[in-house]
Write a protein that holds these residues in place. Structure first.
Motif, mmCIF file in Angstrom:
data_model
loop_
_atom_site.group_PDB
_atom_site.id
_atom_site.type_symbol
_atom_site.label_atom_id
_atom_site.label_comp_id
_atom_site.label_asym_id
_atom_site.label_seq_id
_atom_site.Cartn_x
_atom_site.Cartn_y
_atom_site.Cartn_z
ATOM 1 N N GLU A 152 -8.486 4.191 -1.637
ATOM 2 C CA GLU A 152 -9.267 2.994 -1.296
ATOM 3 C C GLU A 152 -9.528 2.152 -2.539
ATOM 4 O OE1 GLU A 152 -12.849 3.946 0.738
ATOM 5 O OE2 GLU A 152 -11.842 5.014 2.375
ATOM 6 N N ASN A 153 -9.841 2.815 -3.656
ATOM 7 C CA ASN A 153 -10.081 2.088 -4.909
ATOM 8 C C ASN A 153 -8.819 1.364 -5.372
ATOM 9 O OD1 ASN A 153 -12.745 2.990 -5.021
ATOM 10 N ND2 ASN A 153 -12.233 4.783 -6.251
ATOM 11 N N THR A 190 -6.245 0.371 -3.451
ATOM 12 C CA THR A 190 -5.905 -0.731 -2.544
ATOM 13 C C THR A 190 -6.857 -1.920 -2.748
ATOM 14 O OG1 THR A 190 -7.218 0.286 -0.766
ATOM 15 C CG2 THR A 190 -4.851 0.742 -0.804
ATOM 16 N N THR A 191 -8.097 -1.630 -3.130
ATOM 17 C CA THR A 191 -9.034 -2.713 -3.449
ATOM 18 C C THR A 191 -8.552 -3.494 -4.663
ATOM 19 O OG1 THR A 191 -10.957 -1.527 -2.551
ATOM 20 C CG2 THR A 191 -11.402 -3.271 -4.144
ATOM 21 N N TYR A 194 0.832 -1.209 0.000
ATOM 22 C CA TYR A 194 0.000 0.000 0.000
ATOM 23 C C TYR A 194 0.870 1.264 0.000
ATOM 24 C CZ TYR A 194 -3.767 -3.213 1.422
ATOM 25 O OH TYR A 194 -4.670 -4.232 1.500
ATOM 26 N N THR A 196 -5.033 9.627 -2.193
ATOM 27 C CA THR A 196 -5.544 9.679 -0.820
ATOM 28 C C THR A 196 -7.050 9.421 -0.863
ATOM 29 O OG1 THR A 196 -5.932 12.070 -0.976
ATOM 30 C CG2 THR A 196 -3.815 11.353 -0.064
ATOM 31 N N GLU A 240 -10.780 8.343 -1.112
ATOM 32 C CA GLU A 240 -11.515 7.350 -1.901
ATOM 33 C C GLU A 240 -10.668 6.791 -3.041
ATOM 34 O OE1 GLU A 240 -15.678 6.917 -4.476
ATOM 35 O OE2 GLU A 240 -15.260 8.736 -3.315
#
Length: 203
Positions: A40-41, A43-44, A25, A35, A37
Motif C-alpha cells: 500500500e505504501n 502504490t501510494t 502496480y 504485500t 501495508e
C-alpha cells in the motif's frame, strides 16, 4: 447517438486507465514482492509520482519497484528518487530499468552512498550533454573499467569526466585505460625498487 458514443468512449478510456494503473502496480509487486501495508505504501508513492509528472504508469511501476529494491528507499525518498530516474532516462534517451540497474552497480563499485544518487545522476547527465557521450556508453565504460579506474586513484566524478572526454575525443577507452594502468604499475615498481635501494644503502 452522439451522447451514447461519448459515454462509450469515456467508458473505454476509464477501463484503459484502470488497466494502466493495474499494470504499474503489478510491476511493483513483481519487482519488490511486497504485500499488505508495504505494498500500500509503494502504490501510494506510485500514485503520487504518476500524478506529479508526465509519464506512463508502466514507467512509474519500474521506477518505484527498482529504486525500492536496489536503494532501499521508501516514502518521500522513494518518490523523489523515482522521479529523478524517470527524468534521467527521458533526458538521456536511455532505458529506465537499465539506467537504475547500471547506476546502482556503478555507485556500489565506487563506494558511493545512496544519499548521493541525485548528484550522480546530475554528474552523468552533464557529462553526456557536455561531450555528447551516450549514457549507455558511459554506463558500460564505468561498469567495465570501474576496478581499473579505482586502482588508478580516481573517484567516480573524475572517472566520469575522464571517460566522457576520451569518448568525445575518439579514444578507445579500454585501450587507453590499459595503457594508463600499465604505466601506473611501472611507476609503482620503480618507486618500490628505489625504496629497496635506499634501504640497502642505509644498512
Amino acid at each position: 447517438m452522439p451522447v451514447t458514443a461519448g459515454i462509450t468512449a469515456l467508458g473505454a478510456a476509464g477501463v484503459a486507465a484502470s488497466m494502466e494503473l493495474d499494470n504499474g502496480y503489478d510491476t511493483i509487486i513483481t519487482k519488490t514482492g511486497a504485500t499488505g501495508e508495504a505494498l500500500e505504501n509503494l502504490t501510494t508513492v506510485a500514485d503520487n509520482v504518476f500524478s506529479d509528472m508526465p509519464t506512463t504508469m508502466d514507467d512509474v511501476g519500474v521506477a518505484v519497484g527498482e529504486v525500492n529494491t536496489r536503494f532501499g528507499a521508501t516514502g518521500t525518498e522513494l518518490e523523489n528518487l523515482s522521479k529523478d530516474f524517470i527524468k534521467f532516462a527521458n533526458i538521456n534517451g536511455t532505458d529506465l530499468n537499465t539506467a537504475i540497474d547500471s547506476v546502482d552497480s556503478i555507485m556500489t563499485k565506487f563506494g558511493v552512498d545512496a544519499s548521493q544518487t541525485k548528484n550522480v545522476l546530475g554528474l552523468m547527465t552533464k557529462a553526456g550533454q557536455d561531450t555528447g557521450i551516450s549514457m549507455e556508453t558511459l554506463e558500460t565504460a564505468l561498469t567495465t573499467n570501474g576496478a581499473s579506474l579505482k586502482e588508478m586513484g580516481l573517484d567516480l566524478t573524475s572517472s566520469v569526466n575522464l571517460l566522457a572526454q576520451m569518448e568525445a575525443s575518439g579514444v578507445d577507452v579500454s585501450t587507453a585505460l590499459a595503457g594508463m594502468k600499465k604505466s601506473g604499475a611501472e611507476r609503482n615498481g620503480r618507486r618500490q625498487e628505489c625504496r629497496r635501494s635506499i634501504d640497502r644503502n642505509n644498512r
